[in-house]
Design a protein around this motif. Structure first.
Motif, PDB file in Angstrom:
ATOM      1  N   HIS A  35      -0.939  -0.782  -9.957  1.00 43.36           N
ATOM      2  CA  HIS A  35      -0.705  -2.027  -9.354  1.00 43.36           C
ATOM      3  C   HIS A  35       0.437  -2.569 -10.023  1.00 43.36           C
ATOM      4  O   HIS A  35       1.198  -3.167  -9.122  1.00 43.36           O
ATOM      5  N   ALA A  36       0.617  -2.531 -11.403  1.00 39.90           N
ATOM      6  CA  ALA A  36       1.695  -3.190 -12.019  1.00 39.90           C
ATOM      7  C   ALA A  36       3.092  -2.513 -11.755  1.00 39.90           C
ATOM      8  O   ALA A  36       3.971  -3.333 -11.452  1.00 39.90           O
ATOM      9  N   LEU A  92      10.465   5.287  -6.484  1.00 44.46           N
ATOM     10  CA  LEU A  92      10.681   4.973  -7.861  1.00 44.46           C
ATOM     11  C   LEU A  92       9.334   4.550  -8.408  1.00 44.46           C
ATOM     12  O   LEU A  92       9.266   4.505  -9.635  1.00 44.46           O
ATOM     13  N   SER A  93       8.368   4.286  -7.783  1.00 45.24           N
ATOM     14  CA  SER A  93       6.953   3.915  -8.285  1.00 45.24           C
ATOM     15  C   SER A  93       6.474   5.149  -8.863  1.00 45.24           C
ATOM     16  O   SER A  93       5.420   4.941  -9.644  1.00 45.24           O
ATOM     17  N   GLN A  94       6.951   6.470  -8.969  1.00 44.61           N
ATOM     18  CA  GLN A  94       6.443   7.522  -9.340  1.00 44.61           C
ATOM     19  C   GLN A  94       7.267   7.691 -10.832  1.00 44.61           C
ATOM     20  O   GLN A  94       6.856   8.836 -11.544  1.00 44.61           O
ATOM     21  N   GLU A  95       7.884   6.759 -11.360  1.00 41.56           N
ATOM     22  CA  GLU A  95       8.677   6.816 -12.352  1.00 41.56           C
ATOM     23  C   GLU A  95       9.502   7.953 -12.913  1.00 41.56           C
ATOM     24  O   GLU A  95       9.120   8.453 -13.744  1.00 41.56           O
ATOM     25  N   PRO A  96      10.295   8.446 -11.981  1.00 40.87           N
ATOM     26  CA  PRO A  96      11.047   9.689 -12.187  1.00 40.87           C
ATOM     27  C   PRO A  96      12.272   9.412 -13.231  1.00 40.87           C
ATOM     28  O   PRO A  96      12.752   8.452 -13.251  1.00 40.87           O
ATOM     29  N   ASP A  97      12.491  10.534 -13.593  1.00 45.46           N
ATOM     30  CA  ASP A  97      13.726  10.461 -14.625  1.00 45.46           C
ATOM     31  C   ASP A  97      14.857  10.776 -13.675  1.00 45.46           C
ATOM     32  O   ASP A  97      16.215  10.578 -13.955  1.00 45.46           O
ATOM     33  N   ILE A  98      14.822  11.800 -12.572  1.00 50.16           N
ATOM     34  CA  ILE A  98      15.911  11.891 -11.547  1.00 50.16           C
ATOM     35  C   ILE A  98      15.186  11.448 -10.347  1.00 50.16           C
ATOM     36  O   ILE A  98      14.217  11.982  -9.647  1.00 50.16           O
ATOM     37  N   LEU A  99      16.238  10.598  -9.400  1.00 54.53           N
ATOM     38  CA  LEU A  99      15.949  10.171  -8.163  1.00 54.53           C
ATOM     39  C   LEU A  99      16.859  10.781  -7.348  1.00 54.53           C
ATOM     40  O   LEU A  99      18.175  10.813  -7.479  1.00 54.53           O
ATOM     41  N   LEU A 100      16.325  11.350  -5.998  1.00 55.34           N
ATOM     42  CA  LEU A 100      17.177  12.097  -5.236  1.00 55.34           C
ATOM     43  C   LEU A 100      17.119  11.199  -4.032  1.00 55.34           C
ATOM     44  O   LEU A 100      16.013  11.101  -3.269  1.00 55.34           O
ATOM     45  N   GLU A 137       0.901  -1.237  -0.011  1.00 57.59           N
ATOM     46  CA  GLU A 137       0.043   0.007  -0.080  1.00 57.59           C
ATOM     47  C   GLU A 137       0.982   1.229  -0.036  1.00 57.59           C
ATOM     48  O   GLU A 137       0.653   2.183  -0.770  1.00 57.59           O
ATOM     49  N   ASN A 138       1.916   1.321   0.635  1.00 62.52           N
ATOM     50  CA  ASN A 138       2.898   2.301   0.693  1.00 62.52           C
ATOM     51  C   ASN A 138       3.389   2.764  -0.613  1.00 62.52           C
ATOM     52  O   ASN A 138       3.326   3.753  -1.196  1.00 62.52           O
ATOM     53  N   VAL A 139       3.657   1.863  -1.367  1.00 66.48           N
ATOM     54  CA  VAL A 139       4.227   1.829  -2.964  1.00 66.48           C
ATOM     55  C   VAL A 139       3.082   2.181  -3.771  1.00 66.48           C
ATOM     56  O   VAL A 139       3.014   3.134  -4.794  1.00 66.48           O
ATOM     57  N   LEU A 140       1.897   1.742  -3.580  1.00 71.22           N
ATOM     58  CA  LEU A 140       0.598   2.119  -4.645  1.00 71.22           C
ATOM     59  C   LEU A 140       0.106   3.441  -4.184  1.00 71.22           C
ATOM     60  O   LEU A 140       0.007   4.065  -5.274  1.00 71.22           O
ATOM     61  N   VAL A 141       0.145   3.772  -3.028  1.00 64.89           N
ATOM     62  CA  VAL A 141      -0.141   5.204  -2.808  1.00 64.89           C
ATOM     63  C   VAL A 141       0.486   6.273  -3.667  1.00 64.89           C
ATOM     64  O   VAL A 141       0.086   7.232  -4.303  1.00 64.89           O
ATOM     65  N   ALA A 142       1.868   5.965  -3.670  1.00 61.76           N
ATOM     66  CA  ALA A 142       2.828   6.843  -4.397  1.00 61.76           C
ATOM     67  C   ALA A 142       2.592   6.715  -5.825  1.00 61.76           C
ATOM     68  O   ALA A 142       2.627   7.741  -6.504  1.00 61.76           O
ATOM     69  N   ALA A 143       2.174   5.646  -6.197  1.00 64.63           N
ATOM     70  CA  ALA A 143       2.301   5.452  -7.748  1.00 64.63           C
ATOM     71  C   ALA A 143       0.742   5.933  -8.124  1.00 64.63           C
ATOM     72  O   ALA A 143       0.705   6.779  -9.275  1.00 64.63           O
ATOM     73  N   GLU A 163       8.170  -2.520  -8.593  1.00 63.64           N
ATOM     74  CA  GLU A 163       9.302  -1.981  -7.387  1.00 63.64           C
ATOM     75  C   GLU A 163       9.509  -2.820  -6.135  1.00 63.64           C
ATOM     76  O   GLU A 163      10.534  -2.942  -5.819  1.00 63.64           O
ATOM     77  N   LEU A 164       8.538  -3.413  -5.598  1.00 61.66           N
ATOM     78  CA  LEU A 164       8.604  -4.403  -4.716  1.00 61.66           C
ATOM     79  C   LEU A 164       9.519  -5.582  -5.068  1.00 61.66           C
ATOM     80  O   LEU A 164      10.344  -5.812  -4.350  1.00 61.66           O
TER      81      LEU A 164
END
Length: 228
Positions: free
Chosen positions: A80-81, A117-125, A63-69, A86-87
């Motif tokens: 969901h995919a 990463l679930s937000q599919e960024p180009d740059i990860l801080l 759920e933590n990752v899903l919320v961000a996605a 990411e998990l």
């Protein structure tokens, strides 16, 4: 990189609009991040993790990752995919149903990165993603980040104090001290920079080390003239 209080986390907080900038700008293409609302930063392809864990402790890892996605704008099926991807990328698929509060510390740190990463960024801080991890966990995280960076062509801006971890993942290092950039270059160039050494161990200790090195170079060799 930089000693405690150098301004590293403050810089990331400015870039992601946790803080308001009093002057200057941070641009990606035509977008000035310092003028966007906080939720608008991800629309420009920038996501982050936090130095202090900010997981939803009452939700499961899934759920933590899903919320961000979902917050990134994915529809339910895509979110969901992405969450499952990411998990799996961070070795969390077998504990996806556990509440974040019950996860081991290392798993929680990996979950924080997976959520970004679930937000599919180009740059990860990443703000000290390996802090508190043991050496094997740190090595595992480095493996995963290295693979993801190459496979997805994601730029990673990393803050960390673990020199081995930083050197492995970084092609270029910027060193800060007291809110200012004091050095920039390859890992080898930065390690050899006297300003960096001074920032980390202090001017007095740097001078004493140089004096000791000079004395050692001129000290007579006790074996000189001795034959077997």
């Amino acid at each position: 990189m930089g000693p405690n209080g150098a301004g590293k986390s403050t810089l990331v907080n400015l870039l992601t609009r946790q803080y308001d900038a009093s002057s200057g700008s941070a641009r990606i293409g035509d977008a000035n991040l310092t003028r966007l609302p906080a939720h608008g930063v991800i629309r420009e392809g920038v996501a982050r993790s936090f130095q202090n864990l900010r997981l939803f402790t009452g939700l499961t890892a899934y759920e933590n990752v899903l919320v961000a996605a979902l917050a990134a704008g994915h529809d339910r099926a895509r979110a969901h995919a992405v969450t499952l991807r990411e998990l799996a990328a961070f070795g969390l698929e077998d504990i996806a149903g556990m509440r974040a509060a019950n996860l081991p510390y290392g798993a929680r740190k990996r979950l924080e990165v997976a959520r970004a990463l679930s937000q599919e960024p180009d740059i990860l801080l990443l703000d000290e993603p390996a802090a508190g991890m043991n050496p094997s966990e740190t090595e595992d995280l480095a493996d995963r980040l290295e693979t993801i960076g190459k496979e997805r062509n994601i730029g990673i801006l990393l803050i960390d104090h673990d020199l081995k971890f930083v050197n492995r993942l970084s092609q270029r290092i910027v060193v800060m001290n007291r809110g200012q950039k004091i050095a920039e270059g390859t890992p080898a160039e930065v390690r050899a920079d006297s300003r960096v050494v001074e920032a980390y161990i202090g001017r007095g200790r740097t001078a004493r080390a140089a004096e000791q090195n000079e004395a050692n170079q001129h000290r007579p060799d006790p074996t000189e003239g001795v034959s077997a």
